[in-house]
Scaffold this motif. Structure first.
Motif, PDB file in Angstrom:
ATOM      1  N   ASN A   1       0.926  -1.200  -0.152  1.00 56.43           N
ATOM      2  CA  ASN A   1       0.360  -0.062   0.052  1.00 56.43           C
ATOM      3  C   ASN A   1       0.833   1.310   0.284  1.00 56.43           C
ATOM      4  OD1 ASN A   1      -3.086  -1.233  -0.172  1.00 56.43           O
ATOM      5  ND2 ASN A   1      -2.237  -1.639   2.352  1.00 56.43           N
ATOM      6  N   THR A   2       2.158   1.236  -0.827  1.00 49.16           N
ATOM      7  CA  THR A   2       2.850   2.436  -1.048  1.00 49.16           C
ATOM      8  C   THR A   2       2.721   2.795  -2.290  1.00 49.16           C
ATOM      9  OG1 THR A   2       5.008   0.867  -1.245  1.00 49.16           O
ATOM     10  CG2 THR A   2       4.480   2.287   0.990  1.00 49.16           C
ATOM     11  N   PHE A   3       2.595   3.927  -2.474  1.00 49.50           N
ATOM     12  CA  PHE A   3       3.421   4.377  -3.892  1.00 49.50           C
ATOM     13  C   PHE A   3       4.150   5.709  -4.120  1.00 49.50           C
ATOM     14  CE2 PHE A   3       1.170   6.968  -7.695  1.00 49.50           C
ATOM     15  CZ  PHE A   3       1.388   5.770  -8.722  1.00 49.50           C
ATOM     16  N   ILE A   4       5.126   5.516  -5.289  1.00 52.40           N
ATOM     17  CA  ILE A   4       6.050   6.508  -5.081  1.00 52.40           C
ATOM     18  C   ILE A   4       4.683   7.481  -6.565  1.00 52.40           C
ATOM     19  CG2 ILE A   4       7.952   7.019  -5.967  1.00 52.40           C
ATOM     20  CD1 ILE A   4       9.385   3.707  -6.374  1.00 52.40           C
ATOM     21  N   MET A   5       5.208   8.932  -5.315  1.00 51.17           N
ATOM     22  CA  MET A   5       4.470   9.622  -5.345  1.00 51.17           C
ATOM     23  C   MET A   5       5.363  10.941  -7.019  1.00 51.17           C
ATOM     24  SD  MET A   5       1.553  10.174  -4.529  1.00 51.17           S
ATOM     25  CE  MET A   5       1.266  12.015  -4.998  1.00 51.17           C
ATOM     26  N   GLU A   6       6.594  11.260  -6.431  1.00 54.03           N
ATOM     27  CA  GLU A   6       7.895  11.257  -7.340  1.00 54.03           C
ATOM     28  C   GLU A   6       9.081  10.577  -7.999  1.00 54.03           C
ATOM     29  OE1 GLU A   6       7.323  14.667  -8.188  1.00 54.03           O
ATOM     30  OE2 GLU A   6       6.121  15.082  -6.771  1.00 54.03           O
ATOM     31  N   PRO A   7       8.097   9.789  -9.228  1.00 52.12           N
ATOM     32  CA  PRO A   7       9.080   8.998  -9.891  1.00 52.12           C
ATOM     33  C   PRO A   7      10.154   9.927 -10.737  1.00 52.12           C
ATOM     34  CG  PRO A   7       7.191   9.352 -11.584  1.00 52.12           C
ATOM     35  CD  PRO A   7       6.902  10.022  -9.965  1.00 52.12           C
ATOM     36  N   SER A   8      10.517  11.224 -11.228  1.00 53.46           N
ATOM     37  CA  SER A   8      10.998  11.959 -11.705  1.00 53.46           C
ATOM     38  C   SER A   8      12.473  12.360 -10.741  1.00 53.46           C
ATOM     39  CB  SER A   8      10.941  13.226 -11.960  1.00 53.46           C
ATOM     40  OG  SER A   8      10.308  14.043 -11.015  1.00 53.46           O
ATOM     41  N   MET A   9      12.558  11.432  -9.432  1.00 45.69           N
ATOM     42  CA  MET A   9      13.716  11.882  -8.627  1.00 45.69           C
ATOM     43  C   MET A   9      14.531  10.357  -8.009  1.00 45.69           C
ATOM     44  SD  MET A   9      13.289  13.806  -4.418  1.00 45.69           S
ATOM     45  CE  MET A   9      12.627  15.192  -5.073  1.00 45.69           C
ATOM     46  N   SER A  10      15.715  10.554  -8.015  1.00 42.02           N
ATOM     47  CA  SER A  10      16.544   9.283  -8.369  1.00 42.02           C
ATOM     48  C   SER A  10      16.696   9.518  -6.773  1.00 42.02           C
ATOM     49  CB  SER A  10      17.250   9.032  -8.573  1.00 42.02           C
ATOM     50  OG  SER A  10      18.354  10.139  -8.578  1.00 42.02           O
ATOM     51  N   LEU A  11      17.159   8.098  -6.228  1.00 41.77           N
ATOM     52  CA  LEU A  11      17.328   7.736  -4.518  1.00 41.77           C
ATOM     53  C   LEU A  11      18.655   8.817  -4.222  1.00 41.77           C
ATOM     54  CD1 LEU A  11      16.011   3.429  -4.392  1.00 41.77           C
ATOM     55  CD2 LEU A  11      15.110   5.853  -3.308  1.00 41.77           C
ATOM     56  N   GLN A  12      19.545   8.382  -5.019  1.00 45.61           N
ATOM     57  CA  GLN A  12      20.425   9.228  -5.025  1.00 45.61           C
ATOM     58  C   GLN A  12      20.590  10.566  -4.744  1.00 45.61           C
ATOM     59  OE1 GLN A  12      20.053   6.704  -7.719  1.00 45.61           O
ATOM     60  NE2 GLN A  12      21.532   6.318  -8.770  1.00 45.61           N
ATOM     61  N   ASP A  13      19.799  11.383  -5.249  1.00 42.20           N
ATOM     62  CA  ASP A  13      19.666  12.692  -5.621  1.00 42.20           C
ATOM     63  C   ASP A  13      18.602  12.774  -4.221  1.00 42.20           C
ATOM     64  OD1 ASP A  13      20.567  12.945  -7.678  1.00 42.20           O
ATOM     65  OD2 ASP A  13      19.057  13.127  -9.244  1.00 42.20           O
ATOM     66  N   HIS A  14      17.988  11.924  -3.946  1.00 35.15           N
ATOM     67  CA  HIS A  14      16.959  12.256  -3.031  1.00 35.15           C
ATOM     68  C   HIS A  14      17.765  12.081  -1.695  1.00 35.15           C
ATOM     69  CE1 HIS A  14      13.448  12.954  -0.826  1.00 35.15           C
ATOM     70  NE2 HIS A  14      13.194  11.346  -0.137  1.00 35.15           N
ATOM     71  N   ILE A  15      18.626  10.922  -1.639  1.00 34.14           N
ATOM     72  CA  ILE A  15      19.278  10.743   0.428  1.00 34.14           C
ATOM     73  C   ILE A  15      20.448  10.050  -0.378  1.00 34.14           C
ATOM     74  CG2 ILE A  15      19.080   9.086   1.001  1.00 34.14           C
ATOM     75  CD1 ILE A  15      15.427   8.227   0.687  1.00 34.14           C
ATOM     76  N   PHE A  16      20.646   9.364  -1.057  1.00 36.34           N
ATOM     77  CA  PHE A  16      22.278   8.650  -0.607  1.00 36.34           C
ATOM     78  C   PHE A  16      22.924   9.864  -1.454  1.00 36.34           C
ATOM     79  CE2 PHE A  16      19.326   5.349  -0.723  1.00 36.34           C
ATOM     80  CZ  PHE A  16      19.812   5.140   0.139  1.00 36.34           C
ATOM     81  N   ASN A  17      23.204  11.166  -2.034  1.00 34.68           N
ATOM     82  CA  ASN A  17      23.999  11.797  -2.219  1.00 34.68           C
ATOM     83  C   ASN A  17      24.539  12.723  -0.981  1.00 34.68           C
ATOM     84  OD1 ASN A  17      24.288  10.829  -4.865  1.00 34.68           O
ATOM     85  ND2 ASN A  17      23.528  12.248  -6.227  1.00 34.68           N
ATOM     86  N   HIS A  18      23.576  12.505  -0.149  1.00 38.44           N
ATOM     87  CA  HIS A  18      24.289  13.648   0.916  1.00 38.44           C
ATOM     88  C   HIS A  18      23.340  12.668   1.878  1.00 38.44           C
ATOM     89  CE1 HIS A  18      19.605  14.874   0.486  1.00 38.44           C
ATOM     90  NE2 HIS A  18      20.028  14.729  -0.891  1.00 38.44           N
ATOM     91  N   LEU A  19      23.421  12.201   2.318  1.00 37.56           N
ATOM     92  CA  LEU A  19      23.426  11.239   3.408  1.00 37.56           C
ATOM     93  C   LEU A  19      23.259  11.324   5.227  1.00 37.56           C
ATOM     94  CD1 LEU A  19      21.426   8.442   3.298  1.00 37.56           C
ATOM     95  CD2 LEU A  19      24.181   6.962   4.084  1.00 37.56           C
ATOM     96  N   GLU A  20      24.397  12.180   4.735  1.00 34.04           N
ATOM     97  CA  GLU A  20      25.314  13.121   6.207  1.00 34.04           C
ATOM     98  C   GLU A  20      23.749  13.822   6.436  1.00 34.04           C
ATOM     99  OE1 GLU A  20      28.699  15.244   9.095  1.00 34.04           O
ATOM    100  OE2 GLU A  20      29.091  14.577   6.587  1.00 34.04           O
ATOM    101  N   ASP A  21      23.583  14.739   5.841  1.00 29.58           N
ATOM    102  CA  ASP A  21      22.561  15.724   6.080  1.00 29.58           C
ATOM    103  C   ASP A  21      21.007  15.797   5.611  1.00 29.58           C
ATOM    104  OD1 ASP A  21      24.983  17.322   5.932  1.00 29.58           O
ATOM    105  OD2 ASP A  21      24.739  17.569   3.396  1.00 29.58           O
TER     106      ASP A  21
END
Length: 459
Positions: A246-266
């Motif tokens: 029961n989950t739905f990705i609302m912003e498919p144009s955003m990658s996991l790298q740009d969303h989280i992993f490129n700035h994991l510390e922040d």
């Protein structure tokens, strides 16, 4: 001596070949008309004089002759050319049906003539534009995008695997109706499009398969075992991302790298006191612990993070969480799946594996050192119906203005309409991520059609 266009090679003027020097010519022309051998067979004095090594003479030319000849050639080349032997074209031009009129010229002929009328600069710009357009289509609108975004030097998509909990084979304990099938269809399609866009792997697991756990009946504990098996199946994967159905990705144009992993510390925090609905005492203060275990943020190095999850109004939420490959993860999965702890506590743990992880986090300081938390709306936003006892919480509930990344319809099966929520968020995601052409059609053309006919249409 009379000078012609080029002087005679013989000193004193004149030509050695008979008939070429004509002093009685009424035109006064003293230069030869043709350069060929004389009538008596003797060679022209040009070659004879070269052989004898006689004196050389500078050529004579009229002043600015090169300038005028060059520009006259350019002007003459731009003038139209006519064939004297083609009387048919002349008659057509007299009647206004020639090449210049364009009346009977076919459309295909005019299109073919366009490249010939373009200059070199325009042709180069057009070729560059066509190459750019071809590259864009190949790398952004074809299945090739999946493969080049998987590579480590162009995207690194092969480092991520999404595990989607589904019930592909049908219900086990309850009947599966049309709404349940529709929810599963939309959720799977949403994840497949996302991994195809960014080069990730998708592992769809069947949560109805409980035969191997029949002696313990670990319902909903399967995710622990599925994480372990997925890490074995994808040896190049570094991170696995678990998602409930029961989950739905609302912003498919955003990658996991740009969303989280490129700035994991922040984007992560390790001190649970920033948001602590369970009121867990942190950091632990036992005297036998080392300084690292007593630190509220561990070592502070993002590379030591192996578990990332979010918290809702009641504590840990495992509808969307990340786990990293490593020895620490193997140890956690072993302890998490421990049958002894399950037999002792499963009657007390209402939320099953979720409550078990909370207990491990409280009792085991080594787990806290490599556990980090993400803001819930970053990976696990709730609709307004979930955790609504205290009204709309900006920490928890989805906000369209902020374009939250993912929505989890958690607990919708307990008194809410799961299919209605899934449908609404699916349509909202499409509306927010429309292309320019789709916006032009739906916002402008549909509005114009409505004003003209009074009917609402969708192109």
């Amino acid at each position: 001596m009379s000078l012609s266009r080029s002087p005679s090679p013989v000193p004193g003027g004149g030509w050695a070949s008979p008939g070429l020097t004509n002093n009685l010519s009424p035109s006064g022309r003293s230069s030869p008309t043709k350069a060929y051998a004389g009538s008596n067979g003797t060679p022209v004095m040009w070659e004879r004089q070269k052989g004898m090594g006689g004196p050389s003479y500078q050529s004579f030319s009229t002043q600015n002759q090169g300038f005028f000849s060059r520009h006259m050639r350019r002007i003459s080349s731009s003038l139209p050319r006519f064939r004297a032997d083609n009387t048919h074209d002349a008659e057509r031009e007299k009647n206004g049906q020639g090449r210049g009129s364009g009346v009977n010229m076919s459309r295909l002929g005019r299109i073919r003539g366009i490249p010939g009328r373009l200059n070199r600069r325009t042709k180069m710009l057009l070729a560059f534009f066509l190459l750019f357009l071809l590259g864009y289509i190949i790398f952004y609108s074809t299945p090739l995008v999946y493969y080049y975004r998987r590579t480590s030097w162009l995207g690194g998509g092969q480092k991520f695997v999404i595990i989607l909990a589904a019930n592909v084979g049908g219900g086990v304990m309850e009947w599966k109706g049309a709404r349940e099938w529709a929810i599963e269809r939309d959720s799977i399609r949403n994840k497949k499009k996302y991994v195809a866009k960014w080069g990730y792997d998708l592992e769809i697991v069947d949560m109805s398969t409980k035969k191997r756990y029949a002696h313990e009946w670990r319902e909903s504990w399967e995710k622990v075992d599925f994480v372990r098996s997925t890490l074995r199946k994808y040896p190049k994967a570094e991170w696995v991302w678990w998602l409930d159905l029961n989950t739905f990705i609302m912003e498919p144009s955003m990658s996991l790298q740009d969303h989280i992993f490129n700035h994991l510390e922040d984007v992560t925090y390790r001190d649970i006191n920033e948001y602590n609905p369970l009121n867990i005492s942190h950091p632990p203060s036992d005297p036998y612990l080392d300084e690292l275990s007593k630190s509220p943020i561990g070592d502070g190095n993002p590379n030591s993070i192996h578990l990332m999850l979010s918290q809702d109004c009641s504590g840990f939420n495992l509808g969307s969480f990340f786990m990293r490959r490593g020895t620490w993860t193997d140890h956690l999965l072993d302890v998490w799946w421990d049958p002894v702890a399950y037999e002792q506590k499963h009657m007390e743990w209402e939320h099953k594996e979720q409550d078990a992880l909370e207990q491990l986090y409280i009792a085991q300081p080594w787990i806290r050192k490599s556990t980090a938390f993400l803001p819930q709306r970053m990976i696990n936003s709730f609709p307004t119906g979930a955790c609504s006892e205290k009204g709309n919480d900006p920490r928890i509930h989805y906000d369209q203005k902020d374009r939250d990344f993912l929505v989890n319809m958690a607990g919708c099966e307990w008194g809410r309409d799961c299919w209605g929520e899934m449908y609404n968020f699916r349509e909202l995601s499409y509306y927010l991520n429309r292309s320019l052409w789709e916006r032009f059609k739906e916002d402008l053309l549909c509005w114009i059609w409505f004003k003209l006919t009074g009917k609402k249409v969708k192109f």
